[in-house]
Design an enzyme around this catalytic site. Structure first.
Site, PDB file in Angstrom:
ATOM      1  N   CYS A   2      48.738  -1.230  43.308  1.00  0.00           N
ATOM      2  CA  CYS A   2      49.067  -1.372  41.892  1.00  0.00           C
ATOM      3  C   CYS A   2      49.815  -2.679  41.650  1.00  0.00           C
ATOM      4  O   CYS A   2      50.624  -3.116  42.451  1.00  0.00           O
ATOM      5  CB  CYS A   2      49.893  -0.213  41.359  1.00  0.00           C
ATOM      6  SG  CYS A   2      49.126   1.393  41.526  1.00  0.00           S
ATOM      7  N   ARG A  27      46.110  -6.630  46.819  1.00  0.00           N
ATOM      8  CA  ARG A  27      46.774  -5.358  47.096  1.00  0.00           C
ATOM      9  C   ARG A  27      45.779  -4.198  47.088  1.00  0.00           C
ATOM     10  O   ARG A  27      46.057  -3.140  47.650  1.00  0.00           O
ATOM     11  CB  ARG A  27      47.832  -5.072  46.020  1.00  0.00           C
ATOM     12  CG  ARG A  27      49.069  -5.954  46.112  1.00  0.00           C
ATOM     13  CD  ARG A  27      49.947  -5.726  44.894  1.00  0.00           C
ATOM     14  NE  ARG A  27      51.238  -6.383  45.020  1.00  0.00           N
ATOM     15  CZ  ARG A  27      52.391  -5.745  45.120  1.00  0.00           C
ATOM     16  NH1 ARG A  27      52.407  -4.426  45.122  1.00  0.00           N
ATOM     17  NH2 ARG A  27      53.526  -6.396  45.226  1.00  0.00           N
ATOM     18  N   TRP A  74      45.606   1.673  41.517  1.00  0.00           N
ATOM     19  CA  TRP A  74      45.009   2.363  42.647  1.00  0.00           C
ATOM     20  C   TRP A  74      45.228   3.838  42.390  1.00  0.00           C
ATOM     21  O   TRP A  74      46.356   4.307  42.305  1.00  0.00           O
ATOM     22  CB  TRP A  74      45.668   1.914  43.947  1.00  0.00           C
ATOM     23  CG  TRP A  74      45.028   2.455  45.192  1.00  0.00           C
ATOM     24  CD1 TRP A  74      43.938   1.962  45.845  1.00  0.00           C
ATOM     25  CD2 TRP A  74      45.458   3.598  45.952  1.00  0.00           C
ATOM     26  NE1 TRP A  74      43.656   2.709  46.956  1.00  0.00           N
ATOM     27  CE2 TRP A  74      44.579   3.728  47.059  1.00  0.00           C
ATOM     28  CE3 TRP A  74      46.492   4.516  45.816  1.00  0.00           C
ATOM     29  CZ2 TRP A  74      44.704   4.740  47.995  1.00  0.00           C
ATOM     30  CZ3 TRP A  74      46.623   5.527  46.756  1.00  0.00           C
ATOM     31  CH2 TRP A  74      45.735   5.633  47.829  1.00  0.00           C
ATOM     32  N   ASN A  99      53.712   1.722  38.059  1.00  0.00           N
ATOM     33  CA  ASN A  99      53.435   1.879  39.486  1.00  0.00           C
ATOM     34  C   ASN A  99      54.298   3.016  40.006  1.00  0.00           C
ATOM     35  O   ASN A  99      55.462   3.142  39.599  1.00  0.00           O
ATOM     36  CB  ASN A  99      53.803   0.614  40.275  1.00  0.00           C
ATOM     37  CG  ASN A  99      52.883  -0.542  39.985  1.00  0.00           C
ATOM     38  OD1 ASN A  99      51.848  -0.389  39.340  1.00  0.00           O
ATOM     39  ND2 ASN A  99      53.261  -1.719  40.458  1.00  0.00           N
ATOM     40  N   GLY A 100      53.785   3.808  40.945  1.00  0.00           N
ATOM     41  CA  GLY A 100      54.578   4.872  41.528  1.00  0.00           C
ATOM     42  C   GLY A 100      54.011   6.243  41.213  1.00  0.00           C
ATOM     43  O   GLY A 100      52.877   6.383  40.746  1.00  0.00           O
ATOM     44  N   GLU A 482      44.847   0.675  67.479  1.00  0.00           N
ATOM     45  CA  GLU A 482      44.658  -0.337  66.439  1.00  0.00           C
ATOM     46  C   GLU A 482      43.185  -0.721  66.313  1.00  0.00           C
ATOM     47  O   GLU A 482      42.669  -0.911  65.208  1.00  0.00           O
ATOM     48  CB  GLU A 482      45.515  -1.566  66.759  1.00  0.00           C
ATOM     49  CG  GLU A 482      45.283  -2.778  65.869  1.00  0.00           C
ATOM     50  CD  GLU A 482      45.630  -2.563  64.398  1.00  0.00           C
ATOM     51  OE1 GLU A 482      45.310  -3.450  63.593  1.00  0.00           O
ATOM     52  OE2 GLU A 482      46.212  -1.515  64.056  1.00  0.00           O
ATOM     53  N   LYS A 486      40.949  -0.321  62.870  1.00  0.00           N
ATOM     54  CA  LYS A 486      40.222  -1.423  62.235  1.00  0.00           C
ATOM     55  C   LYS A 486      38.765  -1.032  61.983  1.00  0.00           C
ATOM     56  O   LYS A 486      38.206  -1.313  60.931  1.00  0.00           O
ATOM     57  CB  LYS A 486      40.290  -2.682  63.109  1.00  0.00           C
ATOM     58  CG  LYS A 486      41.612  -3.381  63.086  1.00  0.00           C
ATOM     59  CD  LYS A 486      41.882  -4.010  61.740  1.00  0.00           C
ATOM     60  CE  LYS A 486      43.365  -4.162  61.487  1.00  0.00           C
ATOM     61  NZ  LYS A 486      44.078  -2.934  61.193  1.00  0.00           N
ATOM     62  N   GLU A 489      38.526   1.509  59.131  1.00  0.00           N
ATOM     63  CA  GLU A 489      38.971   0.963  57.849  1.00  0.00           C
ATOM     64  C   GLU A 489      37.866   0.216  57.119  1.00  0.00           C
ATOM     65  O   GLU A 489      37.712   0.359  55.907  1.00  0.00           O
ATOM     66  CB  GLU A 489      40.146  -0.014  58.065  1.00  0.00           C
ATOM     67  CG  GLU A 489      41.503   0.632  58.177  1.00  0.00           C
ATOM     68  CD  GLU A 489      42.593  -0.417  58.290  1.00  0.00           C
ATOM     69  OE1 GLU A 489      43.593  -0.324  57.563  1.00  0.00           O
ATOM     70  OE2 GLU A 489      42.454  -1.346  59.126  1.00  0.00           O
ATOM     71  N   HIS A 505      40.871  15.886  79.159  1.00  0.00           N
ATOM     72  CA  HIS A 505      41.576  16.999  78.524  1.00  0.00           C
ATOM     73  C   HIS A 505      41.025  17.302  77.132  1.00  0.00           C
ATOM     74  O   HIS A 505      41.737  17.865  76.301  1.00  0.00           O
ATOM     75  CB  HIS A 505      43.076  16.696  78.443  1.00  0.00           C
ATOM     76  CG  HIS A 505      43.724  16.600  79.790  1.00  0.00           C
ATOM     77  ND1 HIS A 505      43.906  17.691  80.611  1.00  0.00           N
ATOM     78  CD2 HIS A 505      44.207  15.532  80.474  1.00  0.00           C
ATOM     79  CE1 HIS A 505      44.485  17.303  81.734  1.00  0.00           C
ATOM     80  NE2 HIS A 505      44.675  15.998  81.678  1.00  0.00           N
ATOM     81  N   LYS A 604      46.254  -2.806  49.909  1.00  0.00           N
ATOM     82  CA  LYS A 604      46.962  -3.685  50.831  1.00  0.00           C
ATOM     83  C   LYS A 604      48.441  -3.330  50.928  1.00  0.00           C
ATOM     84  O   LYS A 604      49.001  -3.238  52.013  1.00  0.00           O
ATOM     85  CB  LYS A 604      46.810  -5.138  50.382  1.00  0.00           C
ATOM     86  CG  LYS A 604      47.447  -6.153  51.335  1.00  0.00           C
ATOM     87  CD  LYS A 604      46.733  -6.162  52.661  1.00  0.00           C
ATOM     88  CE  LYS A 604      47.315  -7.186  53.624  1.00  0.00           C
ATOM     89  NZ  LYS A 604      46.722  -7.065  54.951  1.00  0.00           N
TER      90      LYS A 604
END
Length: 609
Positions: A2, A27, A74, A99-100, A482, A486, A489, A505, A604
């Site tokens: 946002c 963002r 968003w 925002n929020g 990581e 990626k 995403e 396991h 972002k």
């Protein structure tokens, strides 16, 4: 996540609002809008497309004014549809962006519906607009103050009223908002970048602040513990904000560009490091580093994985017990605080809501020694922490973090060495050896980037898959995590990472010829154990994709494809091994035709819980 831009001026500020939204596009967002006070009325344009389409609609409709607000959203409450996009109106009197998340919106909605207000969206934001309208009695500044007393949750808002031309009011609690001071005009924004080229005179609003913008003057009032407001003065800072990312140049996407910027970003992050000293992190750090008994790392997403890597360094090199917590979980569980803990937050933006909340929770438990590894020197996190190390990755536009991650690892390794030095565990010879390795990192990363053609060949196979497994051991398990993050995403391939020793396991049940298994294989003490885990995969018909150091004696063959790393880099090898995983995710996403820089459903800067 946002973005807010607002302005009061004698000139047409719509181009400024639109340009501000463009600078905040990195963002992530799924709708956008602008509202102005024009000819005594409220006018707005909203879109679920990109800001460029909004700009065209604004021009077509002839929207122009000296007073207005704009927003990129968003979605949290309500689908990304035009009627849920900001700005929201209350009748034809109040326009508001937010925002929020408002936690008591259901209760307020029921109350306001009982008073006759009609809701046209599913958002929590529309509740605030109607609440301000209900409380308005000729003074918008007063109405916003009284409205914020009723709100529970996190918010940054900007609002204007039809009956008070050339006035915008903002407020913040748990979500960032800044005031920009101009000559005869004033601005609001969620990020100083939105105002780059407009003003460099910035006031960072604090929790509970309400700000009144008029032509040539501003007021700030803050809410006290008794709920009342008093006028305050906040310092004005000169902030030279980057006006946006550089041109793409020869690259297809910002993510690719940022992967290839890593040698420079690492070099810049190390630029001021002449030797290892706790004072790299701020005055007074030596005394704190000498006395702390443990480290608590708080972070989210990619930053959490950098912290998980640092745990290995901190315990093996500095000899200090370290725990790593997902910030969004930490504050909601009972933990055992120790006032001699160094609380370390890791965040690219410095505005991550979960990490800021976790930091405040840690402080409320009596842990006052705080330090952040952050990429934005003017961020809320840097202001909240006693000590800081500012990485110099530069603006990162791609939602999937790359250069921010590797520079975080550099900052965390410096922290490890500084703690080791303060605790008497770092000899002069060891310091010089580590510094030499750090200074060679940019060259080493450049050599890894030269592997891109081999990785593109892998990506062509991965693009046809729907699942993947990543394996690593010890220091490289977080790097496997990581790499899996990626891939999912940006390519939308389901990917999981496991410590290679855990394969038998449970995850081994998933291994078939259709499940590629990516293995991070450094030439370290665990390489023989890792080879055994790889044999377990081959015995089940799985296909291995191995990123191997020299000396591992792992060679390509049936069902095994190997990319050879240029050199083994000891304890710093995670920084090198993550780069091929970034490139694999990027080129797989390209082959699948996804929106690499703006993956679906992601943002972002995550400024809500």
């Amino acid at each position: 996540m946002c973005g807010i831009v607002g302005a009061v001026s004698t000139r047409n500020i719509v181009p400024i609002l639109i340009e501000g939204l463009k600078r905040l596009e990195y963002r992530g967002y799924d709708s956008c809008g602008v509202a102005v006070h024009q000819d005594g009325q409220l006018r707005r344009a909203r879109s679920t497309a990109r800001v460029a389409e909004l700009e065209a609609g604004v021009a077509k409709d002839g929207i122009a004014s000296g007073t207005g607000i704009a927003h990129t959203r968003w979605a949290t409450h309500g689908a990304p549809e035009v009627h849920n996009a900001h700005p929201h109106f209350s009748g034809q009197r109040i326009a508001l962006v937010h925002n929020g998340i408002i936690e008591n919106h259901d209760e307020l909605r029921a109350e306001l519906q009982g008073r006759g207000y009609e809701f046209t969206s599913q958002t929590d934001t529309e509740v605030i607009a109607h609440l301000v309208n209900h409380l308005y009695d000729g003074d918008l500044f007063d109405a916003v103050q009284r409205a914020t007393q009723r709100l529970k949750g996190a918010y940054a808002i900007a609002v204007f009223c039809r009956d008070e031309p050339q006035r915008v009011v903002g407020a913040r609690e748990g979500s960032p908002l800044i005031l920009g001071l101009g000559e005869g005009e004033n601005f609001l924004a969620s990020d100083a970048m939105a105002l780059a080229g407009v003003t460099d005179q910035i006031v960072y609003l604090e929790e509970g602040d309400v700000v009144d913008l008029q032509l040539g003057k501003t007021w700030i009032a803050t809410r006290q513990s008794d709920g009342r407001f008093r006028e305050v003065q906040r310092p004005v800072r000169t902030v030279v904000a980057h006006s946006g990312a550089a041109e793409l140049g020869p690259y297809r996407h910002y993510m690719q560009k940022e992967i290839f910027e890593q040698p420079r970003a690492i070099a810049d992050t190390l630029d001021a490091v002449g030797g290892i000293s706790p004072e790299l992190f701020g005055d007074g750090a030596y005394k704190v580093f000498k006395d702390v008994e443990q480290v608590l790392i708080l972070a989210c997403g990619t930053s959490y994985y950098s912290g998980s890597t640092a745990k290995y360094w901190l315990e093996s090199i500095a000899g200090i017990p370290t725990s790593v917590e997902i910030a969004s979980e930490y504050r909601y569980r009972d933990s055992v605080p120790n006032p001699k803990t160094l609380v370390v937050t890791i965040t690219q933006s410095g505005e991550t809501a979960d990490t800021l909340a976790a930091l405040k929770h840690a402080r409320s438990l009596g842990m006052e020694h705080t330090l952040t590894i952050c990429n934005v020197a003017t961020s809320a996190m840097v202001r909240e922490c006693k000590f800081a190390y500012i990485t110099r990755a530069g603006v990162e536009v791609g939602v999937a973090s790359t250069k921010a991650f590797t520079t975080q690892l550099v900052g965390l390794f410096l922290l490890t060495l500084a703690l080791a030095e303060a605790r008497g565990r770092l000899s002069e010879a060891q310091e010089q050896e580590h510094l030499k390795a750090l200074r060679h990192l940019p060259v080493a990363v450049q050599a890894v980037l030269a592997l891109e053609p081999q990785i593109i060949a892998w990506a062509e196979d991965f693009a046809r898959k729907e699942n993947a497994l990543f394996l690593g051991r010890g220091l490289h398990y977080p790097i496997a995590l990581e790499g899996a993050l990626k891939l999912k995403e940006i390519s939308y391939i389901h990917a999981e990472a496991y410590p290679a020793g855990e394969l038998k396991h449970g995850p081994l049940a998933l291994v078939t010829a259709a499940m590629p298994v990516v293995t991070v294989a450094p030439n370290d003490a665990l390489v023989d154990k890792l080879k055994s885990n790889m044999q377990e995969v081959r015995a089940r018909g799985g296909e291995l994709f191995v990123i191997a150091d020299e000396g591992t004696r792992i060679d390509s063959g049936p069902g095994v494809r190997v990319i050879r790393m240029p050199e083994h880099y000891g304890v710093l090898s995670p920084i090198l091994h993550v780069v091929p995983l970034q490139l694999l995710a990027y080129h797989t996403a390209c082959a699948r035709g996804t929106d690499v820089d703006k993956p679906r459903n992601l943002a972002k800067s995550v400024t809500v819980e």
